[in-house]
Scaffold this active site. Structure first.
Site, PDB file in Angstrom:
ATOM      1  N   PHE A 274       0.744  -1.288   0.258  1.00  0.00           N
ATOM      2  CA  PHE A 274       0.101  -0.026   0.042  1.00  0.00           C
ATOM      3  C   PHE A 274       0.839   1.680  -0.172  1.00  0.00           C
ATOM      4  CE2 PHE A 274      -2.041   3.206   1.631  1.00  0.00           C
ATOM      5  CZ  PHE A 274      -3.112   4.248   2.224  1.00  0.00           C
ATOM      6  N   GLU A 275       1.105   2.323  -1.030  1.00  0.00           N
ATOM      7  CA  GLU A 275       1.633   3.567  -0.254  1.00  0.00           C
ATOM      8  C   GLU A 275       0.374   4.592  -1.900  1.00  0.00           C
ATOM      9  OE1 GLU A 275       5.096   2.755  -3.503  1.00  0.00           O
ATOM     10  OE2 GLU A 275       6.203   2.993  -1.334  1.00  0.00           O
ATOM     11  N   ILE A 276       0.023   5.165  -1.018  1.00  0.00           N
ATOM     12  CA  ILE A 276      -0.044   6.733  -2.135  1.00  0.00           C
ATOM     13  C   ILE A 276       0.638   7.872  -1.487  1.00  0.00           C
ATOM     14  CG2 ILE A 276      -2.284   8.559  -2.124  1.00  0.00           C
ATOM     15  CD1 ILE A 276      -4.056   6.907  -0.528  1.00  0.00           C
ATOM     16  N   HIS A 311      12.339   1.956  -0.793  1.00  0.00           N
ATOM     17  CA  HIS A 311      11.132   3.143  -0.736  1.00  0.00           C
ATOM     18  C   HIS A 311      11.700   3.873   0.432  1.00  0.00           C
ATOM     19  CE1 HIS A 311       8.226   2.586  -4.364  1.00  0.00           C
ATOM     20  NE2 HIS A 311       9.316   2.220  -4.804  1.00  0.00           N
TER      21      HIS A 311
END
Ligand code: GDP
Ligand code: MN
Length: 385
Positions: A274-276, A311
């Site tokens: 999950f990444e926004i 990241h």
């Protein structure tokens, strides 16, 4: 007992009522009357997004205001697992915003994949092929060493330790997805994987939240990395920091990923399934140099460096503290961990058990993140006062 005559009158009255109801519904489809009778009128079904222009008698769909999309790196075989996820994402969020979906694959998507995914949304869906140079093994990688290391990792039961496709996936998600031409027109993305669950109504726009609050990376689950997948990663990061000190943000978040101001990595990272986030973070000169530097070390193949630690380390070093955000409102599960908001008001919009939430379990780093944030806020207030 009803008399026969009375029963006749009751039946007649009921039939008249039903007919009357039906006539009103058909002659006046936009009235609240039709809503209560047929369930929901069209505009109600779509909430605030269906814009009726009564004068021109046209209908258009409002779309989210950010230049943003969902990104899904996926195999054709993951189709049905993704439909399950996509249905939830649409129901919980995207039916109101219609953000487009960009699917990426190292082989062409099947017609069935395209048909069944596009059928689940009113939004645009795009299907991209990954160029071979973004899914390759660099020439200077010694495959004998890779094979030997993979055997050893298998003996040590390291998850995906002996998988080459998994290594491609990690390297692509670390250094290449944001360069795909289908993403050129976007500033923000939301990474989604097959088989993940969304537990809560998301009745705000997370992309606009990022934009309006100068946030560039957000997460819902954080945890410790398996040390056996990254034996030399931190040394490479330190080497980079020494070589390019100007890329490191002064107001950074190194305390989240290190207990000794950067001497050692404490293994805390954001779970990147999950990444926004802001695509321009990865397109920046600092990150491009960083990825290139790490890629030359070969650790994506010799070891099994994940996109999540890379990241997270980059976000922690290149961003300001306030630019990393925890989206408590977004209930989410990627096996085996879930985030479920505890707050009573948020629970009203969710269907998960907060007791199962991973946030405050021993292997989560989210408590650390929240405590650091709390500490900075208090310090910032003190400094202002
Ligand atoms: P995990 O979450 O670390 O267990 O890894 P996953 O198996 O879920 O892979 C992460 C994402 O990459 C998922 O969205 C997968 O569908 C996708 N993925 C993994 N391997 C491949 C691959 O070889 N090709 C493609 N096209 N997608 C892949
Ligand atoms: Mn996964």
């Amino acid at each position: 007992m009803l008399k026969r005559n009375n029963l006749k009158y009751i039946v007649l009255a009921l039939v008249t009522l039903v007919c009357f109801h039906w006539v009103l519904t058909v002659t006046n489809p936009k009235s609240s009357y039709s809503k209560s009778w047929s369930g929901l009128s069209e505009s109600e079904i779509n909430g605030e997004i269906l814009l009726q222009d009564d004068i021109n008698n046209t209908t258009s769909y409002q779309i989210g205001k950010a230049k943003a999309c969902f990104i899904i790196l996926i195999r054709n075989d993951d189709l049905h697992d993704f439909r399950w996820t996509m249905r939830q994402l649409e129901d919980r969020f995207n039916h109101k915003y219609n953000y487009p979906y960009v699917f990426l694959n190292d082989v062409p998507f099947t017609e069935e994949f395209k048909k069944l995914t596009s059928a689940l949304t009113k939004a645009k869906t795009e299907y991209g092929l990954i160029p071979p140079e973004h899914w390759n093994i660099p020439k200077d990688i010694d495959m004998e060493v890779v094979r030997k290391n993979m055997e050893q990792m298998k003996l040590e039961d390291v998850i995906y330790g002996d998988s080459i496709p998994y290594r491609h996936m990690c390297r692509f998600e670390t250094g290449f997805f944001f360069r795909h031409e289908l993403l050129d027109k976007y500033d923000y993305y939301w990474r989604v994987e097959p088989n993940v669950q969304f537990y809560c109504d998301i009745d705000f726009d997370p992309f606009m939240y990022l934009k309006e609050n100068d946030i560039r990376y957000s997460f819902v689950i954080s945890l410790y990395e398996y040390p056996k997948t990254i034996p030399t990663l931190w040394n490479s990061v330190k080497e980079f920091m020494e070589k390019y000190p100007d890329y490191i943000e002064k107001d950074n978040l190194v305390d989240f990923i290190s207990n000794d101001r950067g001497e050692n990595f404490n293994l805390c990272h954001f779970w990147s399934n999950f990444e926004i986030a802001d695509l321009n973070l990865w397109r920046s000169e600092a990150y491009m140099k960083f990825f290139d530097f790490l890629d030359r070390k070969g650790g994506f193949f010799y070891e099994r460096w994940g996109d999540a630690p890379v990241h997270s380390i980059a976000a922690a070093l290149f961003l300001k503290k306030h630019q990393i955000h925890f989206f408590n409102e977004i209930g989410y599960k990627h096996e085996p961990f879930m985030h479920c908001p505890e707050d009573a008001s948020l629970q009203l919009k969710c269907h998960c058990n907060p007791d199962d939430s991973f946030d405050f379990q021993g292997y989560s780093c989210t408590k650390r993140f929240l405590e650091l944030k709390e500490y900075w806020n208090v310090t910032a207030i003190k400094n202002r006062g």
